[in-house]
Design an enzyme around this catalytic site. Sequence first.
Site, PDB file in Angstrom:
ATOM      1  N   HIS D 160       1.404 -20.930  14.583  1.00 47.41           N
ATOM      2  CA  HIS D 160       1.473 -21.385  15.861  1.00 47.41           C
ATOM      3  C   HIS D 160       0.314 -22.541  16.340  1.00 47.41           C
ATOM      4  CE1 HIS D 160       4.419 -18.117  16.684  1.00 47.41           C
ATOM      5  NE2 HIS D 160       3.361 -17.427  16.048  1.00 47.41           N
ATOM      6  N   SER D 282      -6.807 -51.338  14.628  1.00 50.56           N
ATOM      7  CA  SER D 282      -5.945 -51.802  15.946  1.00 50.56           C
ATOM      8  C   SER D 282      -6.203 -53.129  16.193  1.00 50.56           C
ATOM      9  CB  SER D 282      -6.107 -50.859  16.960  1.00 50.56           C
ATOM     10  OG  SER D 282      -5.996 -51.284  18.321  1.00 50.56           O
ATOM     11  N   LYS D 288     -10.651 -48.274  16.486  1.00 52.86           N
ATOM     12  CA  LYS D 288      -9.751 -47.212  16.001  1.00 52.86           C
ATOM     13  C   LYS D 288      -9.770 -47.051  14.607  1.00 52.86           C
ATOM     14  CE  LYS D 288      -6.665 -45.223  17.586  1.00 52.86           C
ATOM     15  NZ  LYS D 288      -5.313 -45.750  18.066  1.00 52.86           N
ATOM     16  N   GLU D 295       1.421 -41.040   8.570  1.00 52.96           N
ATOM     17  CA  GLU D 295       2.305 -41.092   9.482  1.00 52.96           C
ATOM     18  C   GLU D 295       3.511 -41.695   8.745  1.00 52.96           C
ATOM     19  OE1 GLU D 295       0.403 -42.043  13.736  1.00 52.96           O
ATOM     20  OE2 GLU D 295      -0.360 -43.560  11.949  1.00 52.96           O
TER      21      GLU D 295
END
Lengths: 461, 461, 461, 461
Positions: D160, D282, D288, D295
Site C-alpha cells: 500500500h 527542463s 530538473k 515515464e
Amino acid sequence: MTSFLWGARFDAPPDAQLIDFASSFRDDLAIAAFDIRASRAHVLVLERAQVVSSGEACTLDNALVTVGRELADRSFDGDATFEDIHSAIEARVSELAGAEVGGKLHSGRSRNDQVATAIALFARDGLGGVASDAAGLAVEFLDAADRELTAESLMPGTTHCQPAQPILIAFWLHAAGVGVARQIRRLDVMRDSMNRCPLGAAALAGSSLPLDRRLAAAVLDFTAGPSENALDSVGDRDMVLDTLYACSTLLVHLSRVAAELIAWCSPLVGFVRLSDDAATGSSIMPHKRNPDTFELVRAKAASVAALLTSVFAQLKGLPISYHRDLQESKRALIAGLAETQVSVRAFRRAFSSISFDRARCNAAVVDPFVCSTDLAERMILGGVPFRAAHAAVGGRIKTAEAAGAPLCGDDGAPLDPLSSVRAKATLGSTNPSLLRQAILATRISLLPSLAEAALYKEETQ
Amino acid sequence: MTSFLWGARFDAPPDAQLIDFASSFRDDLAIAAFDIRASRAHVLVLERAQVVSSGEACTLDNALVTVGRELADRSFDGDATFEDIHSAIEARVSELAGAEVGGKLHSGRSRNDQVATAIALFARDGLGGVASDAAGLAVEFLDAADRELTAESLMPGTTHCQPAQPILIAFWLHAAGVGVARQIRRLDVMRDSMNRCPLGAAALAGSSLPLDRRLAAAVLDFTAGPSENALDSVGDRDMVLDTLYACSTLLVHLSRVAAELIAWCSPLVGFVRLSDDAATGSSIMPHKRNPDTFELVRAKAASVAALLTSVFAQLKGLPISYHRDLQESKRALIAGLAETQVSVRAFRRAFSSISFDRARCNAAVVDPFVCSTDLAERMILGGVPFRAAHAAVGGRIKTAEAAGAPLCGDDGAPLDPLSSVRAKATLGSTNPSLLRQAILATRISLLPSLAEAALYKEETQ
Amino acid sequence: MTSFLWGARFDAPPDAQLIDFASSFRDDLAIAAFDIRASRAHVLVLERAQVVSSGEACTLDNALVTVGRELADRSFDGDATFEDIHSAIEARVSELAGAEVGGKLHSGRSRNDQVATAIALFARDGLGGVASDAAGLAVEFLDAADRELTAESLMPGTTHCQPAQPILIAFWLHAAGVGVARQIRRLDVMRDSMNRCPLGAAALAGSSLPLDRRLAAAVLDFTAGPSENALDSVGDRDMVLDTLYACSTLLVHLSRVAAELIAWCSPLVGFVRLSDDAATGSSIMPHKRNPDTFELVRAKAASVAALLTSVFAQLKGLPISYHRDLQESKRALIAGLAETQVSVRAFRRAFSSISFDRARCNAAVVDPFVCSTDLAERMILGGVPFRAAHAAVGGRIKTAEAAGAPLCGDDGAPLDPLSSVRAKATLGSTNPSLLRQAILATRISLLPSLAEAALYKEETQ
Amino acid sequence: MTSFLWGARFDAPPDAQLIDFASSFRDDLAIAAFDIRASRAHVLVLERAQVVSSGEACTLDNALVTVGRELADRSFDGDATFEDIHSAIEARVSELAGAEVGGKLHSGRSRNDQVATAIALFARDGLGGVASDAAGLAVEFLDAADRELTAESLMPGTTHCQPAQPILIAFWLHAAGVGVARQIRRLDVMRDSMNRCPLGAAALAGSSLPLDRRLAAAVLDFTAGPSENALDSVGDRDMVLDTLYACSTLLVHLSRVAAELIAWCSPLVGFVRLSDDAATGSSIMPHKRNPDTFELVRAKAASVAALLTSVFAQLKGLPISYHRDLQESKRALIAGLAETQVSVRAFRRAFSSISFDRARCNAAVVDPFVCSTDLAERMILGGVPFRAAHAAVGGRIKTAEAAGAPLCGDDGAPLDPLSSVRAKATLGSTNPSLLRQAILATRISLLPSLAEAALYKEETQ
C-alpha cells in the site's frame, strides 16, 4: 544549433538511444502549425509585458511566420535529434532572428503549457474538420434517402437481424444520416468545451513575469479565457480524451452502417450493389467484388476506440501535473484524428458508389408476416386489448404457416407492405410524408456544419 | 400470470436454461422506477389517442403507481422467471387492473422503445446524482484550499514527480477541485444531450396508432422532443456511452488525486496523515495505516473506463436497429453509475479525514534549487534573454551543488520559497491573492450543481 | 466475534461507509472454498513447523472442514461487516475451535499471500471448468459436422461476406470446432502456467517461522513449487490476466461463430433454423423468432475482453507488492469466469437446437462463378501460368455475366460445386475424405479435456 | 508492371482514394522478409507438385532472394500504388523472372493464406527478439541484485506504499527480475503455440493442386504441421492476440518497476539517483533531472495493452473466414512489437544508469515499527497464539508512539532491521542466503533465452 533547451547543469550529454526513444519529433510535425500560432500569441503577450520590445516582437513574429512557411513547404523539417518540434522551432527562430532575440521567445513559458496549448488548438481544428467531413457524408445519406423516398422503395426493416416490419429504404438511409448528425453535435460540443487557454501556466505554477493571459486566450480564440489553475492545466489532457471519444462514437456509428451494407452487398441478399470502382477483387478468385472500404472502416472503429482506452490507462494513477507519460497521449490524439478523417472520407466515397437493387429489396418484403403488427394494431383501434390482439395474430400466423398461406387481413387479402408503411402515424416513423419532413429537419440541423465546412474550404484554398 | 409477452406462434416453450441466461430481470431492478415513469407517460398518450378511455387510463395509472410503490418497498419484486422487469411490471399491472385493461398498456409500443426510454431516464438521473456528489467533493477540496491558503502553507510543486517550484498547498487543492468542476461540466453536458424521447418509436418503424409523441417527450422532460427516426432510436445507445464516458473521466481525474495522496501518506514523504477512522490496518503487521479507499478509487477508475470499452466493442459492427447485444450495454450502464457513485462518496469521506502536515510540507521546499526559475525570470526582467538566463542559472546550480551551498539570489541570500510564490503574477498561478480569487470563481461555478443537489435531497426526503 | 484482523493500535474504529465501500465480502463467496483448501494446507505446514501441535492441527482442520460445509450449504454465510471472506472464516474457526487454537491459524501468513493463493486455486479450477464446457461444445460442432459430411451438403464458403468457393457445411462446422479446440489448448496452457504457490510469502518478505513452503505447494498441487520471491508473489496478478485472456479469446471466437449463425437464421438467407425452444419472440411482432442467445454471447465477448482491459489498467503503474487496487482485479476474475461459463453453456444449448436447411444451402451454391478458381487451377495443371489463367477466367466471367450465362468448363458444362469440393487435394481442405480425417484428428485432440470433464463431473456428484 | 492481382472482370479501375485508404503497403515493409521466406517455401511446394519445373523453381527462388536483398538495402521499395507488399513482391519477381515464370508463383495460394503465414513468421520472430531483450534486462536486475546483496543494503519493503517490513534492496531487484523472467516464459509459450502453418489454405477451402502442405510447414519450422482447417486458417488471428498479450504483460510489469523507480528518484525519497546521461532536463527549470524513460515505458504499457483491446474489438462478431478488417490487426501487431522492443531496450539502458543511495535507503528503515511482525513471530515461537501476539504488539506500538520511544524487543533494545531480514526462514524470503540461491535459480531459468539471444545476434551479424 544545439538540440536541447536545457543542460547547463549536466555533466554528461543525454544518451543517444534514450533521446531517440523519447523524441516526439516525428509525431509533432502534425501539430507544428499550431505551435507556431500559439508562439505568435505568446510574442504579443511578451510585448505587452515589455519583456520584448516592439521591434523584437516584430522580428520574432516574422521569424515564426517564416518557420511556419518552411515547415509547410518542407524546406525546413527540423532534425530528428531534437526532442520535439518545439525545440526545433525555437532553434530555427534563433537562427533567423539571432540568438539574442530568439533567446527571448521562451520567456515565461514552459514546454508544459506550450504543448498543452498546441494540442488543444490542434484538437479543435481536427474536430472541426471531422465534423465538416461527417456533414458531407450525412448529406450523402439524405440525398440517397430523398431518391429512394421518391421511389417509395421498400425493404424489410429488421431487429435481431430478423425481418420485423416493412420500411422504406429511405427510412434506413435517414436513420444512418440522423446517427451521423448526432455524432456531429457531439463533435461540436467537445470542441466547444476546449475553451480555456493553457498558455501562461508555465511549468506548473504560473510566471512571475507580468503576462496578460487574457490576451493570449483572446487571440487564440479560447472563449472562456485563461485556464483556472496552472498545475491543473499542465497535466490536463481532457482535450485528448474528448476528441478521441467523439471520434470513436462517430466511427462506431459508421461501423454499424458499414456492417449492414456489407451484409447487403452479398449476392445472397443482394440489396446493394457496389460499383466496380469501389470494390476490390481477389488475387485468386476472379469473380469476387469485395466491400473492403466498409470492412476497413468497421475495423478502424475498433482501433480508434482503443486509442481512447490507451489514454485512459495512461492517465490513470498519474499525479496531477505534467509527466512524460502524457507524450503518448499526444500520439494517440494525432493518430485518432488522422484515422477518423480518412475513414469518414473513404466511407463517403464508397457510399457514393453503391446503389440499391429496389426490385430485390421490394421482393424481400413479400413475407406477409412482417405486417403482423399492423394487423394487431388494427384490432386495437377496433377496441381489442393489445395482449389479446397479439395472441390472436400469433395464432393466425401459426395457422397460416401450417397451411402455407399468407397472412391476410380481415378482408381476406394478404397484408400489403406499402399500406403498412403508409399507415404509420407517428413522428419519426417510416410513413412517407412524415419521413419527408424528418429528412428536411435533419438537413436543416446540418446547415451550421456545412456552412463552416464551406468557409473552411475557402480559407484553406 | 404468464411470464412472456409473446409465444402464441411457438410450438415449444423456451428452454429454461436459455431464459435464465438471457434474463435481465435482476439488473433491471435498478431501472424499474424509470420504466414506471415512462409507462405512466405512455398511458397519457394512449388516452389522448383514445386507445384507452379516461377511466381505463386512470385505472392503469393507479396500477402503475401501486407497482412502483411495491417495487420500492420490496413487497413486489417480480420473479426471476420473467425475461425482464418490463414483462414483470406489465403482468403485475394486469393483475391489479384486470387483464382486459392491463392488456391495453403495451398498445403501440415495443420493449425496444420502452427500454431505450427507461435507460435514458435512468442515465439522466444517474448523471445528476453523480454531479451532485462530485460537487460536494469539489467543495471539500476548496474548503481545504481555503484553510491552507490562510496558513500560506507551502509544498514542493512537482512535474515528473520531481520537485519543480514552490507552490501553496492550497494551489494543489484548488487544482484538484478545478479538475472535478470540469468533470461536472462534462456530466451536465452529457445529461443535456439526452434530450430526445425514444418512446413511440415502437419496434423500429413507429406505430399506426395516432400516438402524440410530443406529449410523451414533454411529460418526460426531453426538451428537444421526440426522437427523429424510430429505427435509429431503438438501436441507439449513445446515452450509455455518454454516461460511461463522463463517469470515466471523473474517476480517472480522481485516480490522479488519489495517487498523489497515497504517495504523500507514506511516512517516507509524510505530507499527509490519514486519521484512524479512514485508514485500514494489516492482518499481520500491527503498525500499518493503509490508504485503502484511495487505492480502490484508483482501481475503480480502470474498471469504469473498461465498461465504456466494453460498450464500444458491443456496438461495433452491429447493424443499426435493436439487437439483444444491447442488453449487455444496459448492465454496463447500471454498474458504471453505481461504481462511480460509491467511489465519489467514499473518496469524499476519506478525504475529509486527511490532514496536511504543514511542517513537513514546508520543510520539503527548502531545497533552494526549486526557486531557480524565479532567479532566471528576475534576470529576464532585467533584460537578459531567457536562454542566456536559463544557462546562467544552470551553471550557478552546478557550482552551488559542487560546493554543497544553497542557490542564492543576487543579494547573496538563499532564494526564499514564499517570496517565489508571492512573486507569481499570472492568472491561475500559485500567487496567494490570485489564488483566493480563483477559488472563489470555482466555488461560483459549482453553485448550479449544488443547488440542484440540495433540491434533489429535498425531493427524495 | 470481532470483524477485523487488526486494530490494536488504532484510536478510532473504521468508518462504516468506508468499510462497506472496501469490503470484498460478497464477491469473496465465490472463492471461499479455495480459501478453506489453502488454509488446510497452511495448518499442515504449521504443524510441521511445530507452531501448532498435532492435536491443535486436528482441531483447526476439523473447524475448517466444518466452515467449508457451512458455507456450501449456506448455514454460515458470514456477515457483510467483515472486510472479506478470509476474516469471516478465521472468526468462525475461532468460534468452533476456541479463541486460543483459532488464534494460531494466521501464524506466519498474511492476507496478501492468502488471497494470492486462493485466487490462483480458483482460477485454475475455473479454467478447467471452462475447458470442459468448451470441449463439450466442440464435440457438438464435430457431431454436426459428421452429420453434414455424410449428407455431403454444400454451402457457399465466403470471404468478405461474399460467396467465394463451394464448401461442405461440414467444413464450416469443423472450422468452428477447430477454433474452439485451439482455445482449449490456450486455457490449458494458462492453467499450467499457474504452477508456483504463493502461500508462505506472508506480507511481502517471507516469515521468520520455519514454514515448509514446499509442503504447501505439493499439497495444493503447484507443480513448480513455492513462488520464487515473496515481494513479487503478493503483487503478481498474472493468474488473473491469463485467465481473463483465455476466456476472452474463447468468447471472441464464439462471437464469430455466433455472428454467422445470426446472419444465417434470417429468413433472407435461411441457411439455419432455430427451433422454437431456443428462439425468442417479440413483445409487439407476433411472427418473430430471434436468435437472442447468440446475440448475447457475441456481446459478452466484448464484456469479458473489457474485464481484461480493466485489469491491465489497474496494474499499470502500480508498484510491485500488494496494493488494495488488486482487489478490483479479483472482482474481474470472478465475473469473467462466471460470464464465460454461462456463455459457453448457453451457446451449446442453443446450438443443439439449430438445423441446417440443406436445400437452401445447396441452392445458394449454384452461382457457378464460385467455381472460378477451380477452372483456373485446371488450366494451371495444364501448364498455363496462374496469372494468365486468372485473367482468362476473369474474362470468361465478364462474358458469361453479360450474356446471362453460367460459367462453363472446357467441356461446355456449367461448373459443378460438388465436383469442386471433391477436387480439392490439400490437407485441411474441404475435400470430403480429407475432412473426415481432420474431424477425427480434432476429436482425438479433445480427448484429454473430455476425460477431465468426465472425471470432474464424477467428483462433484 | 500492373499494380493489382485482379481486375479482369471489372469495368472500371479502382478509385485512387479508396486504394490509398486500403493499402497496407507502408506497414507491410515490416513483414516483407517473412513474405519472401514463405514464398520460397511455396516455390519448393510448387516444384514438388510439378506445377513448376525445377528450372522454373530455381529462377523463382533466385528472384525472391534478389527481391529480399533489394528490400533490405532499400534499392527496391515497391510503390505505394500497390495494395500491399505481396503484390509488389510478385510484380518485381515477374520483372526479374519474366512474366511467364513469375506468373506461376501465386499458383495454389491466395493472399489470405500468404498473409497469415507471413505474419505468423513475423510474430514468432518478434516474440523471440523481445524475449532476448527482456532476458538481457532481467540479467541487469540480477546483476544489480548481486551487488546490493553483497552490501546487505536494506530498504523499507512496502505494501500500500506504506513501509511494511525491512527488506534487502537486492530482494526488490530480484522481484523485478523474477517478474521479467515470468514474462519471458509467457513470450516463449506464445511463440511455441504458433506451430501450425497456414500456407496451403489458399483462399478458404484449400487447393485442387496437389500441394504438399507438410513440406511447407517443415521448411518454415511449424512443428505441428499444416493448419487443420483452411477456413479457420484464413480468418484466425490468434497469433496477433497472443503476441500483443505477451507484450502487454511484459510492459505492464515494467510499468510497475518503473513507477517505483520514478518515485524513488524524487529527492523527497532519494533512494535512487539517475545519472546525467539518462535524465532529462527542463526547458524552464534549470535544476530538473527527470526520469523520462521510465515515464514513457509506463505510458507505453497502456498503449500496447490498448492495441490488444483494439484487435479483440476488430475480431468480435466477424464471421470466421477472411475479412479486410483483419488488415487492421496486422498494423496493431507490427506497432505492438516495435513499441515493446524499443521500450525494453530503453528501459535497460536507463536502468543501467541508476544507482541506489544505500545510505538513504538504510536510514529509511530505522522506523522500528517495521519490525513489529518479527516481534509478534518471536512471541508465536514462544507459544503465544498469533492473534494474541498481534494484539499485544499493536498495544506496545501505541504506547511507544505515545512516548515517542522506539519499539523494543524483550531485551529492551530497539528492534534491528538487519536482524529482521536475517531471521527470515522461508524460501523466497528476503533472508540473504536464501535470496542468493533464488537469484542463482532465476539466472539459470534465463539461460535458454540468453543462449538464443546470443545465437540470434551471431546470425544477424
